[in-house]
Write an enzyme that holds these catalytic residues in place. Structure first.
Site, mmCIF file in Angstrom:
data_model
loop_
_atom_site.group_PDB
_atom_site.id
_atom_site.type_symbol
_atom_site.label_atom_id
_atom_site.label_comp_id
_atom_site.label_asym_id
_atom_site.label_seq_id
_atom_site.Cartn_x
_atom_site.Cartn_y
_atom_site.Cartn_z
ATOM 1 N N LEU A 42 1.356 3.308 -1.876
ATOM 2 C CA LEU A 42 2.746 3.700 -2.056
ATOM 3 C C LEU A 42 3.072 3.648 -3.548
ATOM 4 O O LEU A 42 2.332 3.051 -4.335
ATOM 5 C CB LEU A 42 3.679 2.754 -1.287
ATOM 6 C CG LEU A 42 3.530 2.754 0.238
ATOM 7 C CD1 LEU A 42 4.362 1.638 0.847
ATOM 8 C CD2 LEU A 42 3.940 4.105 0.812
ATOM 9 N N SER A 43 4.203 4.239 -3.927
ATOM 10 C CA SER A 43 4.543 4.224 -5.351
ATOM 11 C C SER A 43 4.761 2.806 -5.853
ATOM 12 O O SER A 43 4.492 2.503 -7.017
ATOM 13 C CB SER A 43 5.781 5.080 -5.618
ATOM 14 O OG SER A 43 6.912 4.555 -4.949
ATOM 15 N N GLU A 44 5.241 1.905 -4.982
ATOM 16 C CA GLU A 44 5.443 0.517 -5.389
ATOM 17 C C GLU A 44 5.133 -0.434 -4.238
ATOM 18 O O GLU A 44 5.474 -0.161 -3.081
ATOM 19 C CB GLU A 44 6.898 0.257 -5.822
ATOM 20 C CG GLU A 44 7.374 1.075 -6.997
ATOM 21 C CD GLU A 44 6.855 0.594 -8.344
ATOM 22 O OE1 GLU A 44 6.291 -0.529 -8.409
ATOM 23 O OE2 GLU A 44 7.017 1.338 -9.318
ATOM 24 N N THR A 45 4.495 -1.542 -4.577
ATOM 25 C CA THR A 45 4.399 -2.694 -3.691
ATOM 26 C C THR A 45 4.995 -3.878 -4.436
ATOM 27 O O THR A 45 4.653 -4.136 -5.592
ATOM 28 C CB THR A 45 2.943 -2.999 -3.302
ATOM 29 O OG1 THR A 45 2.415 -1.889 -2.547
ATOM 30 C CG2 THR A 45 2.855 -4.260 -2.455
ATOM 31 N N HIS A 71 13.803 0.902 -6.590
ATOM 32 C CA HIS A 71 13.760 1.005 -5.135
ATOM 33 C C HIS A 71 13.035 -0.179 -4.501
ATOM 34 O O HIS A 71 13.399 -0.625 -3.407
ATOM 35 C CB HIS A 71 13.137 2.344 -4.707
ATOM 36 C CG HIS A 71 11.657 2.402 -4.638
ATOM 37 N ND1 HIS A 71 10.864 2.605 -5.747
ATOM 38 C CD2 HIS A 71 10.803 2.278 -3.589
ATOM 39 C CE1 HIS A 71 9.600 2.617 -5.385
ATOM 40 N NE2 HIS A 71 9.525 2.418 -4.083
#
Length: 259
Positions: A42-45, A71
């Site tokens: 994902l774009s961020e963890t 986010h």
């Protein structure tokens, strides 16, 4: 450890921007965290550990650890306030200082820094990278290119290789909106993210620009990615602003690989 998948800046599953949120008893090694980040893809963890001083929060893209992520902060606040604390306010200790998130009127309101910028010349390289020529370019933490119309922003298919050669952490495109104050898209090839579905931290600069341009403190921003998402921004005092949005839970899982 528990891992939550939360869609941020939306109240509808499978829209907005998905983030993984891992709530841990103690820190893993950076190497192990990056293994999970790349597994999630994902774009961020986000990783959270409750320490003596409070909740410490770190954010990782598939490429690197980052100093600020909107986010994934919203998603982390959703997890803590919905599943761990009986309160409407949480404070995170981060690489960008202490960040407070308040649950208010169905929104999660984040206290973030304002990103300053300077106007720079529009170049042919920008036009080649975006596939459209901006009418204005602003450089701060990110590059923000302003375009003539909402349609240009929505329909562009930029060249990721050329975008990566431009200045700035993220290469954003924005224009005045028809239903929101502005529309935007955020491309982050330098962070191993082709397009961030809804980028909160980019709006620390985007909303600052549109606030000055439109002469208003409150900016309703729409991120015009394929998934889409709404951000409600308000410029405050002393270099701070609030960015608010909704969130919804998609999945909860147990990560067993590190047991």
């Amino acid at each position: 450890m528990k891992q939550y998948i939360v869609d941020a800046f939306t109240d509808e599953p499978f829209s907005g921007n998905p983030a993984a949120v891992c709530v841990m008893d103690k820190w893993m090694t950076d190497e192990d965290m990056m293994k999970l980040v790349r597994e999630n893809n994902l774009s961020e963890t986000a990783f959270i550990v409750k320490e003596a001083e409070g909740y410490r929060l770190r954010w990782f893209t598939p490429g690197t650890e980052v100093d600020l992520c909107g986010h994934a902060t919203l998603a982390s606040a959703y997890v803590i306030l919905e599943h761990y604390e009986k309160t409407d306010r949480v404070e995170f200790i981060t690489r960008s200082g202490r960040l407070t998130v308040t649950r208010r009127d169905g929104l999660y309101e984040m206290d973030f820094p304002v990103y300053d910028y300077e106007e720079i010349p529009v170049t042919d390289d920008m036009e080649k990278a975006y596939g459209q020529r901006p009418v204005k370019a602003l450089l701060g933490t990110d590059l923000v290119c302003v375009f003539e119309s909402e349609e240009q922003v929505r329909e562009m298919t930029p060249d990721q290789t050329l975008l990566a050669k431009l200045d700035g952490r993220i290469q954003n495109a924005t224009a005045r909106g028809s239903e929101a104050d502005c529309v935007s898209r955020s491309f982050a090839p330098k962070l191993a993210i082709a397009e961030d579905s809804v980028c909160g931290s980019a709006h620390c600069q985007i909303a600052n620009f549109w606030s000055a341009e439109l002469g208003k403190k409150k900016i309703h921003a729409y991120q015009a990615s394929e998934r889409g998402g709404h951000l409600f921004c308000e410029i405050g005092e002393e270099g701070r602003m609030t960015i608010s949005g909704k969130a919804c839970l998609v999945a909860v899982s147990e990560v067993v690989a590190f047991d």
